[in-house]
Design a protein around this motif. Structure first.
Motif, short mmCIF file in Angstrom:
data_model
loop_
_atom_site.label_atom_id
_atom_site.label_comp_id
_atom_site.label_asym_id
_atom_site.label_seq_id
_atom_site.Cartn_x
_atom_site.Cartn_y
_atom_site.Cartn_z
N LYS A 1 12.99 38.72 25.94
CA LYS A 1 12.75 39.36 24.65
C LYS A 1 11.32 39.11 24.18
CE LYS A 1 17.46 39.46 22.92
NZ LYS A 1 18.39 39.01 21.88
N ILE A 2 10.78 37.97 24.53
CA ILE A 2 9.43 37.62 24.11
C ILE A 2 8.37 38.27 24.99
CG2 ILE A 2 7.79 35.71 23.84
CD1 ILE A 2 10.25 33.96 23.13
N VAL A 3 8.56 38.21 26.31
CA VAL A 3 7.51 38.65 27.24
C VAL A 3 7.69 40.06 27.78
CG1 VAL A 3 6.94 36.30 27.91
CG2 VAL A 3 8.60 37.59 29.26
N GLY A 4 8.88 40.64 27.61
CA GLY A 4 9.10 42.01 28.10
C GLY A 4 9.69 42.04 29.49
N GLU A 5 9.64 43.20 30.12
CA GLU A 5 10.29 43.41 31.41
C GLU A 5 9.45 42.99 32.61
OE1 GLU A 5 11.96 47.28 31.85
OE2 GLU A 5 12.88 47.23 29.87
N SER A 6 8.15 42.75 32.38
CA SER A 6 7.30 42.31 33.48
C SER A 6 6.18 41.41 32.96
CB SER A 6 6.71 43.50 34.24
OG SER A 6 5.83 44.21 33.40
N LEU A 7 5.61 40.67 33.87
CA LEU A 7 4.51 39.76 33.56
C LEU A 7 3.34 40.04 34.47
CD1 LEU A 7 6.47 36.37 33.43
CD2 LEU A 7 5.53 37.61 31.47
N SER A 8 2.15 39.90 33.95
CA SER A 8 0.95 39.96 34.77
C SER A 8 0.56 38.52 35.10
CB SER A 8 -0.19 40.65 34.02
OG SER A 8 -1.36 40.64 34.83
N VAL A 9 0.57 38.20 36.40
CA VAL A 9 0.31 36.85 36.86
C VAL A 9 -0.98 36.85 37.68
CG1 VAL A 9 1.19 34.92 38.22
CG2 VAL A 9 2.78 36.36 36.92
N THR A 10 -1.94 36.02 37.26
CA THR A 10 -3.20 35.89 37.98
C THR A 10 -3.25 34.53 38.65
OG1 THR A 10 -4.32 37.33 36.39
CG2 THR A 10 -5.72 35.93 37.78
N GLN A 11 -3.43 34.56 39.97
CA GLN A 11 -3.53 33.32 40.75
C GLN A 11 -4.93 33.23 41.31
OE1 GLN A 11 -0.23 32.58 43.34
NE2 GLN A 11 -1.50 31.50 44.85
N THR A 12 -5.63 32.15 40.96
CA THR A 12 -6.99 31.92 41.42
C THR A 12 -6.98 30.71 42.35
OG1 THR A 12 -7.81 32.75 39.31
CG2 THR A 12 -9.38 31.56 40.68
N GLU A 13 -7.56 30.88 43.53
CA GLU A 13 -7.60 29.80 44.51
C GLU A 13 -9.05 29.54 44.91
OE1 GLU A 13 -5.13 31.07 47.76
OE2 GLU A 13 -3.36 31.26 46.49
N GLN A 14 -9.47 28.29 44.81
CA GLN A 14 -10.80 27.88 45.25
C GLN A 14 -10.62 27.03 46.50
OE1 GLN A 14 -12.13 25.98 41.58
NE2 GLN A 14 -13.45 27.74 41.19
N TRP A 15 -10.91 27.65 47.64
CA TRP A 15 -10.70 27.00 48.94
C TRP A 15 -11.96 26.27 49.37
CZ3 TRP A 15 -6.33 27.13 52.09
CH2 TRP A 15 -5.28 27.92 51.61
N GLN A 16 -11.77 25.06 49.87
CA GLN A 16 -12.86 24.30 50.46
C GLN A 16 -13.03 24.72 51.91
OE1 GLN A 16 -12.01 20.12 49.96
NE2 GLN A 16 -11.81 20.30 47.75
N ALA A 17 -14.20 24.46 52.46
CA ALA A 17 -14.44 24.72 53.88
C ALA A 17 -13.49 23.86 54.70
CB ALA A 17 -15.89 24.40 54.24
N PRO A 18 -13.17 24.28 55.91
CA PRO A 18 -12.25 23.49 56.75
C PRO A 18 -12.82 22.12 57.08
CG PRO A 18 -12.67 25.66 57.72
CD PRO A 18 -13.60 25.51 56.57
N ALA A 19 -11.94 21.13 57.16
CA ALA A 19 -12.33 19.79 57.61
C ALA A 19 -12.52 19.84 59.12
CB ALA A 19 -11.23 18.79 57.24
N ALA A 20 -12.96 18.75 59.70
CA ALA A 20 -13.23 18.70 61.14
C ALA A 20 -12.01 19.07 61.97
CB ALA A 20 -13.73 17.31 61.53
N ASP A 21 -10.80 18.71 61.50
CA ASP A 21 -9.58 19.03 62.26
C ASP A 21 -8.99 20.40 61.88
OD1 ASP A 21 -8.47 18.59 59.75
OD2 ASP A 21 -6.98 17.13 60.45
N GLY A 22 -9.70 21.13 60.99
CA GLY A 22 -9.24 22.46 60.58
C GLY A 22 -8.45 22.47 59.28
#
Length: 166
Positions: free
Chosen positions: A69-90
């Motif tokens: 009732k508060i948010v409606g029938e759908s939600l807009s979801v934003t996912q932000t990912e900050q990936w580091q460079a791979p370590a020596a083992d990947g």
């Protein structure tokens, strides 16, 4: 609320990373839960550090009636990912932030893809918060298991996705 989940996939970190950032895979996961993928933005090279922003529109059918009732029938979801460079083992680490437009729930987590021979252990540790006084803890407590299930769904689907393309 604390968010903790872990699973192991029988594929390399590189294969899991490529799957987790694939627009086709992200669309598949979104549609699997009845939503749709609005946008994907990859900033940087997967060989090093990079950022990924994913916007989805997701149904609220699994939320309690009062929440719908508060948010409606759908939600807009934003996912932000900050990936580091791979370590020596990947192995790789990503800082993940999830924001839900129009809903007082946010999640911040660290996702690790840990190389274990030819397999990858996917770990997620973080916190789900809500800014509503008095009810915030209950809202966060309700959201936490849904986010843990989302990780397990993503992992299970990633395993099938990679197997289907091998």
């Amino acid at each position: 609320m604390a968010l903790n989940a872990s699973t192991t996939l029988p594929y390399s970190v590189a294969q899991v990373t490529d799957t987790f950032i694939s627009e086709a895979f992200l669309r598949h996961i979104s549609e699997l839960v009845g939503g749709n993928l609005v946008s994907v933005n990859l900033d940087g090279s997967v060989d090093g550090a990079f950022n990924l922003t994913v916007v989805r529109k997701l149904p609220t059918t699994r939320l309690p009636e009062i929440a719908r009732k508060i948010v409606g029938e759908s939600l807009s979801v934003t996912q932000t990912e900050q990936w580091q460079a791979p370590a020596a083992d990947g192995s790789r680490t990503a800082d993940v932030e999830v924001k839900v437009a129009g809903a007082p729930v946010d999640a911040k987590a660290v996702q690790k893809l840990v190389a274990e021979g030819g397999s990858t252990r996917v770990e997620l540790e973080g916190e789900v918060t809500s800014g509503i006084p008095f009810l915030g803890g209950k809202i966060a407590a309700a959201a936490e298991p849904m986010l843990a299930k989302a990780l397990n769904l993503q992992a299970a689907q990633a395993e099938a996705w990679i197997a289907g393309r091998a």
